[in-house]
Design a protein around this motif. Structure first.
Motif, PDB file in Angstrom:
ATOM      1  N   ARG A 172       0.861  -1.461  -0.065  1.00 24.24           N
ATOM      2  CA  ARG A 172       0.113  -0.111   0.249  1.00 24.24           C
ATOM      3  C   ARG A 172       0.556   0.818  -0.246  1.00 24.24           C
ATOM      4  O   ARG A 172       0.248   1.792  -0.554  1.00 24.24           O
ATOM      5  CB  ARG A 172      -1.057   0.362   1.272  1.00 24.24           C
ATOM      6  N   PRO A 221      -6.582  -3.854  -6.445  1.00 21.08           N
ATOM      7  CA  PRO A 221      -7.460  -3.533  -5.390  1.00 21.08           C
ATOM      8  C   PRO A 221      -6.666  -4.023  -4.135  1.00 21.08           C
ATOM      9  O   PRO A 221      -7.717  -3.710  -2.684  1.00 21.08           O
ATOM     10  CB  PRO A 221      -7.588  -5.129  -5.667  1.00 21.08           C
ATOM     11  N   GLN A 234      -6.235   0.092  -3.724  1.00 21.51           N
ATOM     12  CA  GLN A 234      -7.472   1.438  -4.124  1.00 21.51           C
ATOM     13  C   GLN A 234      -8.271   0.772  -3.918  1.00 21.51           C
ATOM     14  O   GLN A 234      -9.970   1.435  -4.491  1.00 21.51           O
ATOM     15  CB  GLN A 234      -7.084   2.217  -5.358  1.00 21.51           C
ATOM     16  N   GLY A 235      -8.666  -0.704  -3.712  1.00 24.00           N
ATOM     17  CA  GLY A 235      -9.498  -1.331  -3.529  1.00 24.00           C
ATOM     18  C   GLY A 235     -10.560  -1.281  -4.699  1.00 24.00           C
ATOM     19  O   GLY A 235     -10.067  -1.182  -6.021  1.00 24.00           O
ATOM     20  N   ARG A 236     -12.016  -1.882  -4.407  1.00 22.04           N
ATOM     21  CA  ARG A 236     -13.244  -1.752  -5.314  1.00 22.04           C
ATOM     22  C   ARG A 236     -12.657  -0.553  -6.391  1.00 22.04           C
ATOM     23  O   ARG A 236     -12.990  -0.302  -7.562  1.00 22.04           O
ATOM     24  CB  ARG A 236     -14.491  -2.503  -5.482  1.00 22.04           C
TER      25      ARG A 236
END
Length: 248
Positions: free
Chosen positions: A5, A43, A46-48
């Protein structure tokens, strides 16, 4: 996960190298690596929302009409000019039916150049770099990374390694500048870069002259549009999510 991250771009580059080069002992190059690396890193960092943004870039077809003309016309023009100035065989003896088939395959096959590379290089890495650097500086960093990444192909393809190496370095730097310019001018369309990449690779021309023309085109783009290259990238061509590298 914390390291990924904090350093998503570094992670992406490392994964891209590892996934591509680990295939070398088996006699092939993993050109799908940028796509796979992006689908791993996005993912996590920054995720969905990041995946959705990447997906929108990949299918972004509503761009100015002249962007489509340039994406298809410029690679064809470089091929024709290289044939006129040098060896005409790549154009003279080509089967245009085969060219169309190769274009379609390269357009949709994730193991080929366009679909395998552009979602990672232009869809993820370039916006992340441009969030911190000018378009020219970001592209310079990306050009070095992509050029070194491609180097094993010189030895897999055989032939005159020195000539192939010179052509690859010149050509990779040139087309990287061209794809960055096209990406920014189209408002961040990865789809347009995939199309341009597929057109460029549909006709095999590995001469130094051909690659030199790409570098000459890139120099012209930088000189003519230098204010943009040295300024900030268009808003749509940089990430709309938290700046790449910011811990979440």
């Amino acid at each position: 996960m914390t390291v990924i991250r904090r350093h998503p771009l570094v992670t992406f580059f490392v994964l891209t190298y590892v996934l591509a080069w680990v295939c070398l002992p088996f006699g092939f190059f993993g050109s799908f690596a940028p796509l796979v690396a992006a689908l791993i890193v996005v993912p996590i960092t920054q995720g969905r929302a990041g995946l959705a943004e990447l997906g929108r870039r990949i299918v972004r077809w509503r761009v100015p009409w002249w962007c489509w003309v340039l994406a298809i016309g410029v690679p064809l023009a470089v091929h024709v000019l290289a044939a006129v100035l040098g060896d005409p065989s790549p154009i003279r003896f080509v089967s245009w039916g085969d060219v169309l088939l190769v274009f379609v395959v390269r357009l949709i096959d994730p193991t080929e150049g366009g679909m395998g590379e552009e979602p990672g290089w232009r869809g993820f890495a370039l916006p992340g770099l441009q969030a911190r650097l000018s378009p020219l500086a970001a592209t310079a960093v990306l050009a070095v990374v992509i050029t070194v990444w491609h180097l094993p192909l010189v030895f897999l393809e055989g032939g005159d390694h020195r000539s192939t190496l010179a052509g690859m370095i010149i050509g990779t730097v040139g087309v990287t500048l061209w794809y960055s310019w096209l990406f920014d001018r189209s408002g961040g369309s990865v789809l347009l870069c995939i199309v341009a990449h597929a057109v460029e690779g549909a006709i095999q021309d590995d001469t130094v002259l051909y690659f030199g023309l790409w570098l000459a085109l890139a120099v012209v783009l930088v000189v003519v549009d230098r204010k943009t290259w040295l300024g900030r990238a268009p808003a749509d061509a940089t990430t709309r999510l938290p700046a790449v590298g910011t811990p979440r």
